[in-house]
Design a protein around this motif. Structure first.
Motif, PDB file in Angstrom:
ATOM      1  N   VAL A 182      -7.650   3.896   1.189  1.00 15.58           N
ATOM      2  CA  VAL A 182      -7.176   3.867   2.553  1.00 15.58           C
ATOM      3  C   VAL A 182      -8.047   5.271   3.136  1.00 15.58           C
ATOM      4  O   VAL A 182      -7.497   6.102   2.634  1.00 15.58           O
ATOM      5  CB  VAL A 182      -5.841   3.613   2.896  1.00 15.58           C
ATOM      6  CG1 VAL A 182      -5.771   3.647   4.380  1.00 15.58           C
ATOM      7  CG2 VAL A 182      -5.421   2.404   2.331  1.00 15.58           C
ATOM      8  N   ARG A 213      -8.993  -0.124   4.779  1.00 12.73           N
ATOM      9  CA  ARG A 213      -8.865  -0.454   3.395  1.00 12.73           C
ATOM     10  C   ARG A 213     -10.272  -0.703   2.700  1.00 12.73           C
ATOM     11  O   ARG A 213     -10.805  -1.811   3.248  1.00 12.73           O
ATOM     12  CB  ARG A 213      -8.061  -1.381   3.233  1.00 12.73           C
ATOM     13  CG  ARG A 213      -7.542  -1.583   1.641  1.00 12.73           C
ATOM     14  CD  ARG A 213      -6.457  -2.737   1.896  1.00 12.73           C
ATOM     15  NE  ARG A 213      -6.355  -3.339   0.258  1.00 12.73           N
ATOM     16  CZ  ARG A 213      -6.507  -4.465   0.042  1.00 12.73           C
ATOM     17  NH1 ARG A 213      -7.093  -5.282   0.804  1.00 12.73           N
ATOM     18  NH2 ARG A 213      -6.167  -4.894  -1.105  1.00 12.73           N
ATOM     19  N   LEU A 252       0.817  -1.448  -0.067  1.00  9.83           N
ATOM     20  CA  LEU A 252       0.006   0.076  -0.061  1.00  9.83           C
ATOM     21  C   LEU A 252       1.006   1.144   0.047  1.00  9.83           C
ATOM     22  O   LEU A 252       1.838   1.261   0.595  1.00  9.83           O
ATOM     23  CB  LEU A 252      -0.949   0.208   1.171  1.00  9.83           C
ATOM     24  CG  LEU A 252      -1.922  -0.937   1.180  1.00  9.83           C
ATOM     25  CD1 LEU A 252      -2.892  -1.044   2.485  1.00  9.83           C
ATOM     26  CD2 LEU A 252      -3.058  -0.839   0.212  1.00  9.83           C
ATOM     27  N   SER A 270      -8.517   0.387  -4.546  1.00  3.69           N
ATOM     28  CA  SER A 270      -8.319   0.406  -3.363  1.00  3.69           C
ATOM     29  C   SER A 270      -7.900   1.672  -2.603  1.00  3.69           C
ATOM     30  O   SER A 270      -7.281   2.502  -3.405  1.00  3.69           O
ATOM     31  CB  SER A 270      -6.923  -0.617  -3.112  1.00  3.69           C
ATOM     32  OG  SER A 270      -6.688  -0.530  -1.652  1.00  3.69           O
ATOM     33  N   LEU A 278      -7.003  -1.908   9.153  1.00  3.26           N
ATOM     34  CA  LEU A 278      -5.623  -2.152   8.880  1.00  3.26           C
ATOM     35  C   LEU A 278      -5.114  -1.803  10.426  1.00  3.26           C
ATOM     36  O   LEU A 278      -3.813  -2.092  10.613  1.00  3.26           O
ATOM     37  CB  LEU A 278      -4.939  -0.941   7.845  1.00  3.26           C
ATOM     38  CG  LEU A 278      -5.443  -1.101   6.522  1.00  3.26           C
ATOM     39  CD1 LEU A 278      -4.850  -0.100   5.733  1.00  3.26           C
ATOM     40  CD2 LEU A 278      -5.011  -2.499   6.009  1.00  3.26           C
ATOM     41  N   THR A 334     -14.034  -4.510   3.075  1.00  7.87           N
ATOM     42  CA  THR A 334     -13.215  -3.568   3.629  1.00  7.87           C
ATOM     43  C   THR A 334     -12.280  -4.520   4.615  1.00  7.87           C
ATOM     44  O   THR A 334     -12.550  -5.597   5.035  1.00  7.87           O
ATOM     45  CB  THR A 334     -13.798  -2.930   4.825  1.00  7.87           C
ATOM     46  OG1 THR A 334     -14.672  -3.778   5.550  1.00  7.87           O
ATOM     47  CG2 THR A 334     -15.180  -2.113   3.829  1.00  7.87           C
TER      48      THR A 334
END
Length: 344
Positions: free
Chosen positions: A313, A270, A247, A311, A340, A337
């Protein structure tokens, strides 16, 4: 093309020393014509796994079967015959410095006793295939890293293998060169119908080239399947950790993630967009649901396995009421989802 059937590999265990289990009951198959990635951290068992395929190691128990032939039961002469059907490319190229590009590619043919005329007719087209037709007389010291790896690939193809093994073949190369080598491997797979089994510690490599992937951790296959499916919905913690490392989060943020929230912390989540959610304005609806508290920290959209994959965040308050509203929204929309962690 390849099947691992209850494969265990131990090292040591003599002279009073405890045995080390490198692989522990591996069950896994590699389909004909596929590009399959084996990914894991250093020491996870990747290299041991690939060395079992060409007989450089033998399993302590279980079977490794390549195209219907059990590798562990072969005599030395039969093993040499099998190895001519298995090409191998290496992280550090393993070219002979005293031989030209042509002679490096010709080496396995010379060892197999092929005559000089046939070698000449074979090696030239192979160098053309990897884009080095004009470097035939060059020595390794005169070639770049990417060119050396292309010579290594041509050499691996010299005996017309059914299977190509790649041992961290791009980890010594810069990103641009890595991309060109991966594109070459993808083209070889398509044009020659060659099965490719590659090991790597880089998710980017798997995402770029592989159709299927297995995640290995401490000698165990902890998750396997289509690359797109693992990206969209990773099940195992090791897979999620490997994905998190790819990421595009700034270092200060990545290192400040906590597993448990404290008072006033924010949830770091995420959001994954694919299938029916790929083209819906769900981010805007999430903001409407939670209010202006939502921060977008990183994101991107790309294609994995021929399918759109996005994707994003985001962070928002870790207050239980906010979390509940967000989870209700995800359930209603079908948005995938992954939490994180939490940040201050």
């Amino acid at each position: 093309m390849v099947s691992f059937e209850g494969v265990t590999k131990r090292f040591g265990g003599t002279g009073g020393q405890p045995a080390f289990t490198a692989l522990d009951g591996i069950d896994f198959t590699v389909a004909h014509g596929a590009i399959t990635g084996i990914i894991g951290r250093s020491g996870a068992g990747k290299s041991t796994l690939i060395r079992l395929v060409n007989g450089l190691e033998k399993p302590t128990s279980g079977k490794v079967v390549v195209d219907g032939t059990e590798v562990g039961g072969l005599s030395e002469s039969s093993l040499r015959g099998l190895r001519r059907q298995i090409g191998m490319i290496f992280q550090h190229f393993n070219l002979l410095s005293s031989r030209t590009a042509f002679d490096n590619v010709a080496l396995p043919l010379e060892i197999a006793g092929v005559d000089a005329r046939t070698i000449k007719a074979k090696v030239g087209p192979l160098l053309d295939l990897v884009g080095l037709g004009d470097k035939s007389a060059s020595y390794p010291s005169e070639l770049s890293g990417g060119q050396k790896q292309r010579v290594g690939i041509a050499r691996a193809l010299a005996t017309d293998p059914k299977l190509l093994l790649s041992d961290e073949a791009t980890s010594a190369l810069d990103p641009e060169t890595t991309q060109s080598i991966l594109e070459l491997l993808k083209r070889i797979n398509a044009e020659l119908g060659l099965t490719v089994l590659l090991i790597t510690h880089e998710m980017e490599v798997v995402k770029t080239i592989a159709t299927d992937v297995a995640v290995i951790d401490r000698g165990l296959i902890v998750e396997s399947g289509r690359v797109f499916d693992l990206y969209a919905s990773p099940k195992h913690e090791t897979t999620r950790t490997l994905l998190a490392s790819s990421l595009a989060l700034p270092e200060w943020l990545r290192t400040s993630i906590k597993p448990v929230p404290a008072a006033g912390d924010r949830a770091l989540v995420r959001l994954v967009f694919f299938g029916k959610t790929a083209f819906q304005p769900l981010t805007a609806r999430l903001v409407a649901q939670l209010g202006s508290d939502v921060n977008i920290l990183a994101g991107g959209i790309e294609e994995i396995g021929g399918k759109p994959f996005g994707s994003l965040v985001v962070s928002y308050s870790a207050d239980p009421a906010v979390i509940e509203r967000a989870n209700r929204f995800y359930a209603e929309t079908g948005l995938t989802t992954e939490v994180l962690g939490y940040v201050a």
